[in-house]
Design an enzyme around this catalytic site. Structure first.
Site, PDB file in Angstrom:
ATOM      1  NE  ARG A 110     -17.199  -6.166 -23.680  1.00  0.00           N
ATOM      2  CZ  ARG A 110     -17.091  -7.486 -23.757  1.00  0.00           C
ATOM      3  NH1 ARG A 110     -15.952  -8.086 -23.450  1.00  0.00           N
ATOM      4  NH2 ARG A 110     -18.120  -8.220 -24.130  1.00  0.00           N
ATOM      5  CG  ASP A 112      -2.015  -1.012   1.141  1.00  0.00           C
ATOM      6  OD1 ASP A 112      -2.116  -1.674   0.099  1.00  0.00           O
ATOM      7  OD2 ASP A 112      -2.749  -1.166   2.134  1.00  0.00           O
TER       8      ASP A 112
HETATM    9  O1  F6P Z   1      -2.297  -3.798   3.618  1.00  0.00           O
HETATM   10  C1  F6P Z   1      -2.063  -4.445   2.431  1.00  0.00           C
HETATM   11  C2  F6P Z   1      -3.329  -5.010   1.876  1.00  0.00           C
HETATM   12  O2  F6P Z   1      -2.951  -5.710   0.719  1.00  0.00           O
HETATM   13  C3  F6P Z   1      -4.440  -4.004   1.573  1.00  0.00           C
HETATM   14  O3  F6P Z   1      -4.244  -3.278   0.410  1.00  0.00           O
HETATM   15  C4  F6P Z   1      -5.644  -4.900   1.527  1.00  0.00           C
HETATM   16  O4  F6P Z   1      -6.817  -4.214   1.778  1.00  0.00           O
HETATM   17  C5  F6P Z   1      -5.353  -5.863   2.626  1.00  0.00           C
HETATM   18  O5  F6P Z   1      -3.947  -5.935   2.745  1.00  0.00           O
HETATM   19  C6  F6P Z   1      -5.909  -7.230   2.412  1.00  0.00           C
HETATM   20  O6  F6P Z   1      -5.690  -7.974   3.550  1.00  0.00           O
HETATM   21  P1  F6P Z   1      -5.862  -9.552   3.642  1.00  0.00           P
HETATM   22  O7  F6P Z   1      -4.707 -10.159   2.903  1.00  0.00           O
HETATM   23  O8  F6P Z   1      -5.811  -9.821   5.093  1.00  0.00           O
HETATM   24  O9  F6P Z   1      -7.148  -9.879   2.967  1.00  0.00           O
END
Ligand code: F6P
Length: 327
Positions: free
Chosen positions: A170, A135
């Site tokens: 699309r 992120d």
């Molecule tokens: O924090 C990293 C992340 O990949 C986010 O972007 C995402 O919302 C989350 O982890 C998903 O978490 P999990 O792997 O626990 O579903």
């Protein structure tokens, strides 16, 4: 330099915590190699902080990290451990680290993991953090491990989607990860030539997007790509709104965890190596309660207290740039 464990030498512990990020293995490798180079023994804690509660502490040697630089995921495995947000859990973690005689701990993870690292530091544990999260929302570093790889995965997917979008005329709405951050959406959207990028940090004007899409179709474009960060509400409502406003045939692609897997990019491998070695040197020189991040291309040490309190926001200049380029 030593290449084998020196009996009685102090021990460095290392763990990966929270969501995995490509390049975590490169960081583990660097921690192990730099520690052994300096004469330490190394202990890996499996499944993040949970491994401290479950007594899953393993010896790591040079051979343990051979050939892992090219691997995604994390050889130590990872977990989200809510117990690290409780007094009881933290006390138990401090006890476990003392029992295993860990003289210094390297925590590789995202903002939640680095908050836990700060809490351990406040309780007397010698700890250094390394930012790792696709992120890229960790305060105090320009780049977190995993971000570059994730962006490249999204860009490759967009290139593929553009082919099929063009073939059928699309509109594709591509949802990318970023629970609270639009960093992946912005960088990948720019690099992939998106017509619009929706992020949680900026308001959405559907009418303006629809107008831009119409203009580009009028100029002869046969496809439209709109990138939406998960934290901006996800793809489905965006697809509905744009279908209604444009009348185009719309398809949705949610890239999901594909963005977290596969071999790390060269950038993330080098980042893991630089941050991992720096973290061990900082511990060896007696520093604790810091994260090693990147600032203007150089590793920097940032107090974990600041990291825990801050929030990195993406550069909104990129959003303005994307609008100009998608004219
Ligand atoms: O924090 C990293 C992340 O990949 C986010 O972007 C995402 O919302 C989350 O982890 C998903 O978490 P999990 O792997 O626990 O579903």
């Amino acid at each position: 330099m030593t290449t084998e464990e020196t009996h009685g030498a102090p021990q460095i512990g290392v763990l990966t915590s929270g969501g995995d990020a490509p390049g975590m293995n490169a960081a583990i490798r660097a921690v192990v190699r730099q520690s052994i180079y300096l004469g330490y023994r190394v202990r890996g804690i499996r499944r993040g902080f949970a491994g401290l509660f479950e007594n899953r502490v393993v010896r790591l040697e040079l051979s343990s990290v051979a050939d892992i630089i090219k691997m995604g995921g994390t050889i130590l495995h990872t977990a989200r451990t809510p117990a690290m947000m409780t007094e009881e859990g933290l006390a138990q973690a401090v006890r476990a680290l003392a029992e295993h005689q860990i003289a210094g701990l390297v925590v590789i993870g995202g903002d939640g993991s680095l908050r836990a690292a700060q809490a351990l530091h406040e309780r007397g544990v010698r700890v250094v953090g390394i930012p790792a999260s696709i992120d890229n929302d960790i305060y105090g570093t320009d780049q977190a491990i995993g971000f570059d790889t994730a962006v490249n995965i999204v860009v490759e997917a967009m290139d593929r989607l553009r082919d099929t979008a063009s073939a059928h005329e699309r509109l594709f709405v591509v949802e990318v990860m970023g629970r609270e951050s639009g960093a992946i959406a912005l960088s990948a959207g720019l690099a992939g030539g998106a017509e619009a990028i929706l992020i949680p940090e900026a308001p959405v004007d559907y009418e303006a997007i629809a107008e831009r899409l119409h203009r580009s179709r009028a100029r002869g474009k046969r496809h439209s790509l709109v990138v939406v960060a998960e934290g901006a509400g996800g793809a489905a409502p965006v697809a509905d709104a744009l279908r209604r406003l444009t009348g185009y045939e719309v398809r949705v692609t949610i890239l999901g965890h594909l963005q977290r897997g596969g071999p790390p990019s060269a950038v993330d491998r080098i980042l893991g190596g630089r941050l991992g070695t720096h973290a061990v040197r900082a511990l060896a020189e007696g520093r604790s309660g810091i994260m090693v991040g990147m600032d203007a291309g150089r590793p920097v040490e940032v107090p974990l207290e600041q990291v825990a309190a801050g929030q990195r926001r993406p550069d909104l200049e990129l959003a303005r740039l994307a609008e100009v380029l998608a004219i």
